[in-house]
Write a protein that holds these residues in place. Structure first.
Motif: not given
Length: 178
Positions: A87-90, A117-129, A132-142
């Motif tokens: 559940h938690r991306p952080e 076009g500016m920010i991926n989100g203003l605030f997310a639980p346990h990540q704050g303002a 980094d991981y508010a929604g979408g696809l993130y390639a993180l190495g393998s």
């Protein structure tokens, strides 16, 4: 459960906070959907084997969450594509250590407010303002992380951030160029 489109379930924090998580899990299982609590299931899809693993939300307890994650890691086969439902991306740094190919998460509500076009989100639980991981696809190495903005409508307004249900097509590596 459909063989063509298998379904699996893991808890989020709201189920645990409701104090009805056990009843919710029983209801989900009643629909024939496996509830993954540190388990792994392997199945064939179009001739390719996939291992799907799942863990409860960390609010289950830090030790229990870590034990579930370790149980999932023990059953990974490097020859099979692996998916972790968490559940938690952080906690992605921890998931990447586990060697999962794909991690599917939510929890961040898309950052609640998005400015196109500016920010991926203003605030997310346990990540704050400015998470980094508010929604979408993130390639993180393998490891690839997909974070759904989810369907939740709570008291906080969603601005430029409509609810979403994510559908993914998984293709064999040689088909990536298609």
């Amino acid at each position: 459960v459909s063989q063509s489109f298998p379904c699996f379930y893991v808890t989020g924090n709201h189920e645990l906070w409701s104090r009805n998580a056990d009843q919710i899990k029983m209801m989900i299982e009643g629909y024939g959907i496996p509830v993954l609590e540190g388990e792994s299931v392997s199945f064939a899809a179009n001739g390719e084997y996939i291992t799907i693993c799942g863990v409860d939300d960390p609010d289950i307890g830090v030790e229990q969450f870590e034990q579930q994650l370790q149980n999932c890691q023990k059953h990974l086969d490097p020859e099979q594509f692996s998916i972790l439902l968490a559940h938690r991306p952080e906690r992605i740094d921890r998931y990447c250590q586990g060697g999962f190919d794909l991690v599917l998460s939510g929890h961040a509500h898309g950052g609640q407010v998005r400015l196109p076009g500016m920010i991926n989100g203003l605030f997310a639980p346990h990540q704050g303002a400015f998470p980094d991981y508010a929604g979408g696809l993130y390639a993180l190495g393998s490891t690839t992380l997909v974070v759904s903005r989810g369907l939740c409508r709570n008291l906080l307004p969603r601005v430029f951030n409509p609810p979403e249900l994510v559908a993914l097509d998984l293709l064999p590596a040689e088909d990536k160029a298609l």
